[in-house]
Design a protein around this motif. Structure first.
Motif, PDB file in Angstrom:
ATOM      1  N   LYS A 108       2.246   2.190  -1.754  1.00 55.31           N
ATOM      2  CA  LYS A 108       2.032   0.963  -0.970  1.00 55.31           C
ATOM      3  C   LYS A 108       2.706   1.031   0.399  1.00 55.31           C
ATOM      4  O   LYS A 108       2.257   0.414   1.347  1.00 55.31           O
ATOM      5  N   THR A 109       3.837   1.729   0.463  1.00 57.23           N
ATOM      6  CA  THR A 109       4.556   1.803   1.742  1.00 57.23           C
ATOM      7  C   THR A 109       4.774   3.261   2.138  1.00 57.23           C
ATOM      8  O   THR A 109       4.817   4.141   1.288  1.00 57.23           O
ATOM      9  N   PHE A 110       4.932   3.472   3.443  1.00 57.80           N
ATOM     10  CA  PHE A 110       5.145   4.844   3.908  1.00 57.80           C
ATOM     11  C   PHE A 110       5.966   4.865   5.199  1.00 57.80           C
ATOM     12  O   PHE A 110       6.196   3.827   5.833  1.00 57.80           O
ATOM     13  N   LYS A 111       6.368   6.052   5.532  1.00 64.62           N
ATOM     14  CA  LYS A 111       7.048   6.277   6.813  1.00 64.62           C
ATOM     15  C   LYS A 111       6.681   7.684   7.258  1.00 64.62           C
ATOM     16  O   LYS A 111       6.604   8.600   6.416  1.00 64.62           O
ATOM     17  N   VAL A 112       6.448   7.863   8.538  1.00 68.45           N
ATOM     18  CA  VAL A 112       6.104   9.200   9.022  1.00 68.45           C
ATOM     19  C   VAL A 112       7.356   9.859   9.609  1.00 68.45           C
ATOM     20  O   VAL A 112       8.117   9.237  10.344  1.00 68.45           O
ATOM     21  N   GLU A 113       7.557  11.066   9.215  1.00 68.34           N
ATOM     22  CA  GLU A 113       8.680  11.861   9.746  1.00 68.34           C
ATOM     23  C   GLU A 113       8.046  13.051  10.479  1.00 68.34           C
ATOM     24  O   GLU A 113       7.512  13.959   9.836  1.00 68.34           O
ATOM     25  N   LEU A 137      -1.981   3.384   9.388  1.00 76.31           N
ATOM     26  CA  LEU A 137      -2.068   1.951   9.072  1.00 76.31           C
ATOM     27  C   LEU A 137      -3.503   1.446   9.243  1.00 76.31           C
ATOM     28  O   LEU A 137      -4.012   0.675   8.432  1.00 76.31           O
ATOM     29  N   LYS A 138      -4.135   1.923  10.303  1.00 79.39           N
ATOM     30  CA  LYS A 138      -5.500   1.496  10.600  1.00 79.39           C
ATOM     31  C   LYS A 138      -6.489   2.044   9.562  1.00 79.39           C
ATOM     32  O   LYS A 138      -7.392   1.340   9.098  1.00 79.39           O
ATOM     33  N   GLY A 139      -6.255   3.303   9.168  1.00 80.68           N
ATOM     34  CA  GLY A 139      -7.184   3.966   8.239  1.00 80.68           C
ATOM     35  C   GLY A 139      -6.963   3.597   6.788  1.00 80.68           C
ATOM     36  O   GLY A 139      -7.856   3.721   5.955  1.00 80.68           O
ATOM     37  N   CYS A 140      -5.766   3.133   6.455  1.00 77.14           N
ATOM     38  CA  CYS A 140      -5.449   2.789   5.066  1.00 77.14           C
ATOM     39  C   CYS A 140      -4.933   1.355   5.048  1.00 77.14           C
ATOM     40  O   CYS A 140      -3.728   1.117   5.160  1.00 77.14           O
ATOM     41  N   LYS A 141      -5.847   0.437   4.901  1.00 74.08           N
ATOM     42  CA  LYS A 141      -5.508  -0.991   5.082  1.00 74.08           C
ATOM     43  C   LYS A 141      -4.435  -1.495   4.109  1.00 74.08           C
ATOM     44  O   LYS A 141      -3.708  -2.431   4.411  1.00 74.08           O
ATOM     45  N   VAL A 142      -4.349  -0.878   2.920  1.00 70.27           N
ATOM     46  CA  VAL A 142      -3.400  -1.396   1.925  1.00 70.27           C
ATOM     47  C   VAL A 142      -1.958  -0.999   2.216  1.00 70.27           C
ATOM     48  O   VAL A 142      -1.027  -1.520   1.616  1.00 70.27           O
ATOM     49  N   LEU A 143      -1.775  -0.078   3.136  1.00 68.20           N
ATOM     50  CA  LEU A 143      -0.426   0.440   3.367  1.00 68.20           C
ATOM     51  C   LEU A 143       0.382  -0.382   4.352  1.00 68.20           C
ATOM     52  O   LEU A 143      -0.164  -1.005   5.259  1.00 68.20           O
ATOM     53  N   LYS A 144       1.706  -0.369   4.114  1.00 63.27           N
ATOM     54  CA  LYS A 144       2.640  -0.973   5.075  1.00 63.27           C
ATOM     55  C   LYS A 144       3.705   0.052   5.411  1.00 63.27           C
ATOM     56  O   LYS A 144       3.989   0.954   4.618  1.00 63.27           O
ATOM     57  N   VAL A 145       4.307  -0.106   6.574  1.00 63.45           N
ATOM     58  CA  VAL A 145       5.402   0.789   6.932  1.00 63.45           C
ATOM     59  C   VAL A 145       6.706   0.249   6.344  1.00 63.45           C
ATOM     60  O   VAL A 145       6.946  -0.951   6.364  1.00 63.45           O
ATOM     61  N   ASP A 146       7.492   1.134   5.775  1.00 65.07           N
ATOM     62  CA  ASP A 146       8.834   0.767   5.328  1.00 65.07           C
ATOM     63  C   ASP A 146       9.764   1.912   5.752  1.00 65.07           C
ATOM     64  O   ASP A 146       9.716   2.999   5.187  1.00 65.07           O
ATOM     65  N   VAL A 147      10.573   1.648   6.753  1.00 66.77           N
ATOM     66  CA  VAL A 147      11.391   2.746   7.277  1.00 66.77           C
ATOM     67  C   VAL A 147      12.633   3.009   6.420  1.00 66.77           C
ATOM     68  O   VAL A 147      13.284   4.044   6.555  1.00 66.77           O
ATOM     69  N   HIS A 148      12.985   2.056   5.550  1.00 63.56           N
ATOM     70  CA  HIS A 148      14.216   2.230   4.766  1.00 63.56           C
ATOM     71  C   HIS A 148      13.972   2.886   3.413  1.00 63.56           C
ATOM     72  O   HIS A 148      14.674   3.807   3.021  1.00 63.56           O
ATOM     73  N   ASP A 149      12.978   2.380   2.678  1.00 64.82           N
ATOM     74  CA  ASP A 149      12.763   2.907   1.339  1.00 64.82           C
ATOM     75  C   ASP A 149      11.256   3.042   1.055  1.00 64.82           C
ATOM     76  O   ASP A 149      10.705   2.349   0.206  1.00 64.82           O
ATOM     77  N   PRO A 150      10.606   3.941   1.777  1.00 62.68           N
ATOM     78  CA  PRO A 150       9.148   4.062   1.609  1.00 62.68           C
ATOM     79  C   PRO A 150       8.763   4.727   0.292  1.00 62.68           C
ATOM     80  O   PRO A 150       9.526   5.555  -0.214  1.00 62.68           O
ATOM     81  N   ASP A 151       7.595   4.352  -0.244  1.00 65.36           N
ATOM     82  CA  ASP A 151       7.066   5.044  -1.436  1.00 65.36           C
ATOM     83  C   ASP A 151       6.728   6.483  -1.077  1.00 65.36           C
ATOM     84  O   ASP A 151       6.788   7.366  -1.906  1.00 65.36           O
ATOM     85  N   CYS A 152       6.327   6.655   0.165  1.00 63.95           N
ATOM     86  CA  CYS A 152       5.893   7.993   0.576  1.00 63.95           C
ATOM     87  C   CYS A 152       6.459   8.337   1.950  1.00 63.95           C
ATOM     88  O   CYS A 152       6.253   7.609   2.917  1.00 63.95           O
ATOM     89  N   LEU A 153       7.208   9.421   1.984  1.00 65.01           N
ATOM     90  CA  LEU A 153       7.702   9.930   3.263  1.00 65.01           C
ATOM     91  C   LEU A 153       6.726  11.022   3.685  1.00 65.01           C
ATOM     92  O   LEU A 153       6.648  12.074   3.054  1.00 65.01           O
TER      93      LEU A 153
END
Ligand code: ATP
Ligand code: MG
Length: 394
Positions: A108-113, A137-153
């Motif tokens: 559900k959440t991600f952050k790009v490194e 974010l634009k291509g995957c509407k369900v996703l949100k950014v979470d810079v602290h504890d993302p589901d996916c880094l």
């Protein structure tokens, strides 16, 4: 879309070896190639400080990862996606990658490194991160950014000719590639300790040869099969190796008939070491390896270890010397030898076990006992009768 699996393999300590770095890396590539040979068409190449493994997409990804992670010298592995090094291509690949991750893992959440190995790339790392994040974010509407504890880094590694996108860093065992630190002769019993000790030395890059002692017919054929099974599990990490199988019974009988009962164990151990040293010298091994551990049993008190050591001139590596038993057992579980080790078969050490073994042996008394035996002849005869078997990975 993908017609091949790509794995980025990082070599931990290998990378620190200065001038020797290319040599260590070459050895590592060779080891990975060797272990993956059974999968058929797999390419393993060094490129810009990383190792890239490419394999047919039809192959089992997890099986490949498991095999690569067994190669000593591998710090981590990342299954990756490759694309052209343009922001557009990276964005597209990142979206496709994340859509798959959402489907597979409900992310559900991600952050790009982002990291730019190619400093000529026109966008700086923090900007790559921000811009690719926005595209995802634009291509995957369900996703949100979470810079602290993302589901996916989501890692974006921008390199000169191609870029790579990956998420997981799967840990390898580290260590050094096999064959970079000489060869050792391991005294391999059927217990928990010696397979772990062997594995630990192999992890430091040491090629392995082994010796196993039995007291047939007091010890059974099944007991030897158990050791062969253990050896073949160790061989899945360190490759095929030779094991010398020696019948210790004639020596044990001589000891029992001629020496004080309480010294039996320490005397037997000294013979084991001397036989091992002889084999080691014949086979180009520079050191002996045992699973001894300070204080574990009567034959491993500090005094007993000193007297054992005094039997040989060759260095004896005891990688488990200061470990607690529980930690050794955990390691045995991790490397897959534990279940076999705990099968209840007798060892030659338990044959003729004295009721009250001496725990603080004195070297002069042990030497006096040995003077009643023709040690050299006994050792030569044992080495002469050496049966060599090839151990293949299980
Ligand atoms: P292990 O679990 O490895 O058998 P242990 O705790 O039972 O060790 P000992 O039996 O005293 O301890 O053996 C100490 C070490 O001596 C072993 O770790 C191994 O390296 C070596 N050794 C013992 N028995 C044998 C054997 N039958 N053949 C080869 N080496 C042996
Ligand atoms: Mg034992």
């Amino acid at each position: 879309m993908k017609d091949e699996h790509i794995f980025i393999v990082r070599c931990g300590e290998v990378a620190l070896k200065g001038m020797n770095k290319p040599y260590f890396e070459r050895m590592l590539v060779e080891r990975i190639k060797k272990l993956l040979k059974k999968f058929g068409d797999v390419s393993v190449k060094r490129h810009e400080g990383l190792i890239f493994v490419r394999a047919d997409a039809a192959l089992d990804k997890n099986a490949l990862i498991k095999e690569i992670s067994k190669v000593f010298g591998v710090a981590s592995i990342s299954p990756a996606v490759e694309c052209e090094s343009t922001m557009e291509a990276i964005g597209e690949a990142a979206v496709a990658y994340m859509l798959e991750a959402i489907e597979e893992r409900g992310i559900k959440t991600f952050k790009v490194e982002a990291k730019r190995a190619d400093k000529n790339f026109p966008v700086k790392s923090p900007d790559i991160g921000r811009q690719i994040g926005a595209v995802v974010l634009k291509g995957c509407k369900v996703l949100k950014v979470d810079v602290h504890d993302p589901d996916c880094l989501l890692f974006v590694d921008v390199r000169h000719d191609k870029s790579y996108i990956y998420q997981d860093k799967i840990q390898g065992f580290g260590g050094l590639p096999l064959g970079t630190t000489g060869k050792g002769l391991s005294l391999l019993s059927g217990g928990i300790d010696s397979p772990v000790a062997t594995w630990m030395m192999a992890k430091r890059g040491m090629m392995i040869e082994a010796v196993h002692f039995h007291s047939y017919p007091y010890t059974s054929q099944r007991a030897q099969e158990k050791v062969e099974e253990l050896a073949s599990i160790v061989a899945t990490y360190c490759g095929r190796f030779r094991m010398h199988v020696i019948n210790l019974l004639p020596i044990q009988e001589q000891i029992v008939q001629n020496c004080p009962e309480e010294e039996t164990t320490i005397l037997v151990r000294r013979f084991m070491m001397r036989i091992a040293e002889k084999i080691a010298r014949k086979t180009g091994c520079g050191m002996l390896i045992t699973g001894e551990n300070l204080g574990q049993v009567a034959s491993q008190t500090a005094e007993a270890l000193v007297v054992t050591d005094a039997s040989v001139a060759m260095p004896v590596m005891r990688p488990l010397i200061a470990m607690d038993k529980v930690d050794i057992m955990d390691k045995a579980q991790e490397i897959g030898t534990y279940e076999t080790s705990i099968q209840p078969y007798e060892d030659c050490c338990t044959v003729f076990l004295p009721k009250h073994p001496v725990t603080k042996p004195k070297l002069d008394r042990i030497l006096a006992s040995e003077s009643r035996l023709d040690c050299d002849a006994l050792i030569d005869a044992a080495v002469e009768a050496d049966e060599v078997i090839d151990i293949f990975p299980r």
